[in-house]
Every structure is written in C-alpha cells, then in structure tokens.
Design an enzyme around this catalytic site. Sequence first.
Site, short mmCIF file in Angstrom:
data_model
loop_
_atom_site.label_atom_id
_atom_site.label_comp_id
_atom_site.label_asym_id
_atom_site.label_seq_id
_atom_site.Cartn_x
_atom_site.Cartn_y
_atom_site.Cartn_z
N ALA A 1 -3.58 7.94 4.16
CA ALA A 1 -2.49 7.63 3.25
C ALA A 1 -1.21 8.42 3.54
O ALA A 1 -0.11 7.84 3.55
CB ALA A 1 -2.94 7.84 1.80
N GLU B 1 -18.01 11.08 0.17
CA GLU B 1 -17.74 11.02 -1.27
C GLU B 1 -18.68 10.04 -1.96
O GLU B 1 -19.19 10.30 -3.05
CB GLU B 1 -16.27 10.68 -1.51
N ASP C 1 -1.88 1.97 8.51
CA ASP C 1 -3.11 1.70 9.24
C ASP C 1 -2.99 0.56 10.24
O ASP C 1 -3.83 0.42 11.13
CB ASP C 1 -4.25 1.37 8.27
N VAL D 1 0.24 -13.83 3.62
CA VAL D 1 1.02 -14.10 4.82
C VAL D 1 0.12 -14.75 5.87
O VAL D 1 -1.00 -14.30 6.11
CB VAL D 1 1.64 -12.80 5.38
N GLY E 1 0.85 -1.19 0.00
CA GLY E 1 0.00 0.00 0.00
C GLY E 1 0.89 1.24 0.00
O GLY E 1 2.06 1.18 -0.39
N PHE E 2 0.35 2.34 0.47
CA PHE E 2 1.12 3.58 0.44
C PHE E 2 2.40 3.49 1.27
O PHE E 2 3.45 3.96 0.86
CB PHE E 2 0.26 4.75 0.94
#
Lengths: 442, 442
Positions: free
Chosen positions: B321, B176, B306, B85, B19-20
């Site tokens: 992010a 959104e 996160d 994992v 991810g980020f």
Amino acid sequence: MTQPQTAPARPRVVIVGAGFGGLALAKGLADAPCDVTLIDRRNHHLFQPLLYQVATAGLAPTQIASPIRSVVRGQANTRVILGEVAGVDRARRQVKLSDRVIPYDILVLATGATHAYFGHDDWEAFAPGLKTLEDAIDVRRRVLLAFERAELTDDAAERERLLTFVIIGAGPTGVELAGAIAELARRAISCDFRVIQGAMARVYLVEAGPRVLTAFPPHLSAYAARALEKLGVTVATGRAVTACDALGVELDGKSRIEARTLVWAAGVRASPAATWLEAERDRAGRAMVGADLSVAGAPDIFVIGDAAHAQADGKPLPGVAPVAKQQGEYLARLIKARLADRPAPGPFRYKDYGNLATVGRQAAVVAIGKASLKGFIAWLFWGAAHVYFLIGFRNRIAVTLDWLWAYITFDRGSRLITGDIMPKTPEPAPRAAARRPLEPVH
Amino acid sequence: MTQPQTAPARPRVVIVGAGFGGLALAKGLADAPCDVTLIDRRNHHLFQPLLYQVATAGLAPTQIASPIRSVVRGQANTRVILGEVAGVDRARRQVKLSDRVIPYDILVLATGATHAYFGHDDWEAFAPGLKTLEDAIDVRRRVLLAFERAELTDDAAERERLLTFVIIGAGPTGVELAGAIAELARRAISCDFRVIQGAMARVYLVEAGPRVLTAFPPHLSAYAARALEKLGVTVATGRAVTACDALGVELDGKSRIEARTLVWAAGVRASPAATWLEAERDRAGRAMVGADLSVAGAPDIFVIGDAAHAQADGKPLPGVAPVAKQQGEYLARLIKARLADRPAPGPFRYKDYGNLATVGRQAAVVAIGKASLKGFIAWLFWGAAHVYFLIGFRNRIAVTLDWLWAYITFDRGSRLITGDIMPKTPEPAPRAAARRPLEPVH
C-alpha cells in the site's frame, strides 16, 4: 470424540426457528430439566424491525444480527443446529433435516413468515421483499445502483425511472422504508453526485387500504402520511398494484408508475409449519393453535409467532415481534410446569404494550393503549425502545453510536455495494404499444 | 438535466482504480485545474490490510470500506464512475467501459492485482484468495460453516478435516490469517459449541520459501514463527503446494494435509493494465514504467501501484500500500507541475517507512530501517498505524471500539454467515486408491 449421550429420561425439547419466539423460549428453558435443541437455517438471530435500516445503508448487517450460539452460550442444556428443516414425522416424533433426523418429545415450530405476492410470485424478481439480511443487502444494492446508473445515463426518461422508488404496502416496514429512502436520496446522496440531485428522486408509497399504518389510530396514520409527504414521499392509498415489471408498477389496472426500484412490503405468508404438521391452517397458511398454543390433538406440538394463528377475543393476534416473544416466554413457563408436574399456566394472553413506527428523522408514531405520541418525542421513544430490545449488549452500543453519528452528520455509513454491479432484475423486451401514459396517481 | 460541458481546454485526467494509489492521486488533484474522472468497478475504497479481519469475523465489511464518492465529495473537479473497464484505445485516447467510452488527456491506471495460482487456476475453487470484500465474506462463511459442520458430523475423519485449516503463503496476509483463525478457533468459538472444542482445530501455514515474512529481517521471521506456534499454528516452511482439492492439499508431490478449508495467500498477478496498453510487462504481468511512472513512449499514460513494475536501485518495488500511495501523491505533484508549466519533479523515490505484520493478540513485528520491534509494543504500534491510515474518521472510531471490545471480551462480533449454508466447494467423487496416507508435514 463424540458427545456422551444424555440419559434418555431427560425430555427432548426441539425448537425450530431462532427468531423472537424461538429464542425467547430457548432462553426461558435455560435452567429447565430438559435437553433443548434449537434449529435454524441461519447462524444468526435477526432483529427484523431494523432490517429496513440495513436496506437503506443506515446500519451494517452485523449490527442487527447476533450469532445464535452466542445468545445461548451460557445454557449447558441447549445445543444449536444450523440446518434446514424439510418436514416433521409426527408418527416417529422426529424433525427431518436434509441429512439427519432430530427426535423430539416436545416440538415447537417458530418458523416465522415470508413475503406473499397473492398469487403473483413472478413479481418477486421485480419487487423483492424484506425478510432476511440477504434481502436487505439486495435492496441496498438496488437502491445504491439506481443512483449510480442515474448519474451515468444520458437518457432522461431512464434517469427518471432510475430515480423513482416505489414501496408497495404501507405497514410499518413500508412506511419506514419510504421515509428512509427519501432521506437517503435528499440528504446523504445529494452532495456525493455531480449530475443527479436529491430533489430529482421520487418515492411512492402505494397502499391498497384506505390509510397508512392501519394498526394505529387514524389520527396517527394521518400524522405519518403528512410526515412522509414532508419528506417528499408521495402517499398513494386506495391504489392496488395490478402488475410489477422491470420498468415499474401498474395500479388499479389502469395507471402506471415508471420506476426501476420496487420494494414489496405488502403481505406475508406463514412458513410451511402447518404443512409439515398436516395441521389445520388459515388462509395465510398459519397453523391454527389452541389457547395453550398447541396444535389440535397434539398436546406436545406447539406453533408460535408468525407461523401460528392464535386468537384473542375471537380475533387473530397480529404477526409482530412482541406476540412471538410473549408466546415463547409463555411456552417456557408451560413446559417447565409440565416437567415439574405442576399445573399448567392458564391460556396464553397477549399483553399489548403498544405500537411504534418511525417515519424519518425526528418523526415517529407511538400508540400505547388509548395514549399516543407523535413527532420528536415519539422518535426518541422509538429509538430507545429499539436499542433496548436489540439482542446483545455490543450491538446496542454500536447501533446507538451509529445513530448519534448519523444524526449529527446526516451521513450514512454503510453505503456498500457488494456482489455484481450489474442489476439482477431481468431487462424487459422493449414494449412499444403496451406502454401506457403515466397518469398521476395522487 | 444534463451536466453542462466544461470548456474543452481543461485537461481530462482519467484514473482507473480507487485503491490506495488512485485515491491518493485523486485527492492530490483536488485543487488542480483539470477535470478528474475516477473509475472503479466497486463503489467503495477497500482498506485491504484489514481484509483478513473480515475473513475471520473480527470486523464487519462496512468498517474497512468507504464509499468512493464520499471520499472525494468535497472536490468539485472530480467525478466518480462505477464501471468495469474493458480496455484502452490509445489511438483515440479513450478508456472503454462496457457501455460508454471516457476520453482522456492524461491516463493513470491504478488497477491493482489479483491472486495468482501459477498456472493452476482450477485451485481457486478449493483455495480462494483474499482480495475483495466478497472474497473475505466467502472465506468467513467457509470458516464458520466448517465449525458448524464439524459440530454436527458423526464421522471422525470428516470432523478432523473440517477442523483443519490450511493457509498457503506466509507473507503478511497468510501470517495474519493463520493467527486469526487459530485465535478464533481456540478462544471465541470454544465456548459456543458443545461437541467440538477449540483445541481440536488445526491450522497449518504452508510456505514454499525458507521462512515466514521474507520481507522482514530473519530474527523477526523467527519471532513470528514462534508466536504462531504458540497460538497452535503449525508452520510448514520449505513445502510447496502441488495440488489443491476439496479434501485438502498435497505438498511436494508426496504428502497431504486433509482439510476442508484452504485459503490462498501465496501470490499475486497484476491486473490487465499492461495488456490494455499493449505495454511491456514483467513475468507477473505488471506494466514496466519509467522513473516518472509513465509507460515507455507515452508520457501521458502512467501505471502505479500493484499493476506497475517500478524500480529502485535496480530492484522492483514491492506490491504494498505505501508504494501505491506515494506513487499517487508523486503523480499528483507531477501532473500539477505539468499543468502549470512548471518543471516536473525528479524521478519517483519510494520512502520505506517500514514493514508491519501482526501475528495475533498482543504479538506483532515491526521493521523500520535497521530498527525493529516485536511483541506487545509492536502490536500496539501495528494497531495504531492501521487505525491511523483507515480512510474515514467514522471507521477509525468504529474499528477502535471493536478492537477494544474484542480485546476485553475475546468476543468476535461479526460471526455472520450470509448466503447459502451449503458449501460452495464442489464435493469430490470418492477417491479410493488415490488417497495417500497422511504424512506429517513438520
């Protein structure tokens, strides 16, 4: 809030299937004095000729699909129903969906075709076909996962199997798919992996007939085969597949190709339109239709496209998009003439504008009447023709930009694996004695 | 054909999650003297902030996803493993995958978060969350199918339920999503259907807290709520969801909204990184990390993004992010310093560049420090920032063109239903007595 019922005097034209044929018909009836109902089990029209590009990560699914509702948006006389047809009640003049019936005055079945495994439906789990977007996404996942698993495995034989791809059937879809997988393996993937290299990949194109692209003149078939070999594809013509399993294919009952990824492009069977109608059908399940595309004894029921067996000069018309499209356009003229009490147009005549197929980057074959093109010029022609016929101005732009991008960068932008990363193909039980040595197929 | 083993002296950095955070770290280690292994269960990095646009047919899945291998293509010291994992063996210093173990010298878990239903996991079937591309495609299918089914049904109450959409949670994603669904219903869909009209659609945004967008200053929350109401969204703050089922939601244990489509944007729970490590965790399951993002007592094990609970000024950092990205960049500096025997950088400090959220066409809110923007200028800023941060030059172009197109035409190009057209939500048994009257929620 229910829709006001239209006057019963307005004839109801029901079209099942929004492929090339059904959509051409619906659009042709835009200004006709009738109520058109277009039924499809998908919400999108699919541009099937480019499906192989979705399967090989060249294009995204949305780029070759247009919502049916948008396509007929401007036609006030047309409604769209998302639903699965279960049958036709000819006595009551109704199309049966799972939860309702749709009455018709004129019925047109344009339901297309699906893969045929010639009595071996169990092969489908190992060698999926390519007819829907879901099929293409599934093939894309299989191909990309094969690379991922090949990168990880420590078993050399398994790595070889994972990097071997067998395309069964060398019609346009098979040829285009084989070329695209070879390109994907050799170029775009090569730089992204550490252990495997593009040159390790093997792509086989297996065809029972004597040459690839049998709908084309022999010299174009020969050119296409050479162009495929240049891309690294092994073309194996005159070899019949006699078994498919999770570890490969058997050819002519004696040799094997060990491969984890098989794709079926060898044959189609018509959708059950003829069965619904209890109409006469040919061996491929297509409904026999007359010169005006109606079913014998039912002047208000028509079958068009891949679901129909229409003849020209005593030979059945091929199951290609232009036939379906022209039949849809013809039927629109016929129905409008009938509604206006004008004389019906003469029998349907297919205008063959030619055949196109692409082999890979900068290589394609085009046959128009007695003229033919091959190589780079043919490839540009192929690209222009496909973009031109794509439904939806927006998709045309998106596809053109994507192709330009891919041409410049060799990149494949849609390399997306969605869904389970575990393979769907059932794992075979270890076969000790049954394992034949790998004979060369070529 | 096996890869030559690198000298054992080169430290092995294993990063779980692309991810980020994980990707920023991997890119930061491009020229570091270590072997980097990047493990993810997807083959793509996902730009989660635009996931709601896929869910509402504004963008195609491929446009917000980049193949991980392509992103780190140029880094010779980095390999990518597609795998799930299962755990971490701290004694042996190994990450456990389903079929292999990956040894590490330095381990970084950047495994993100998933939806949390606060002990009501059974709600997930009715109110799916939005974390993966599959989630977004599923929500898109639910929304588009609700329109299709509303168009067909003759049952007025069912049509109302089908045209009612409830978004639970009024953080950026919820806001959104509510705005985008309202726009989709009112504008793009309106002209494509015959029976239903855009104005029949109802969108509720339910929030247990006192206002929408609690991470923003109150005046921007108020602006966002007004902008949502202008789009036709009913904002219901201070209302807790107490039940979800196939026919709607129950609020505060007493009133109901009858709705066929619910989306969960209310809370997240960390991935099991802390559990794998048997490390201290907070109530949301996040691993407690120190000032250098390492786990207590394990200077070679780090958790970021996160999945981690890092503090600034005694308060946990938000799960956004930019935090993950900055933590990845910080760790790259720390690891490179350690490998070079240079002094470690000081403790991690989050630089808050501000908060953005869009409400719909031409409306957004931006809070940067004490400054704030709203309306059209904020919307342009939001668009530019998101395009800028999208990974991959190609996707930036594609998204920009798509947005321009949508802006000019009001069209939504990715209105694609794939998969089963039958709803996935289990049908409820008819409830006779249990049905409460529909109380107004606002």
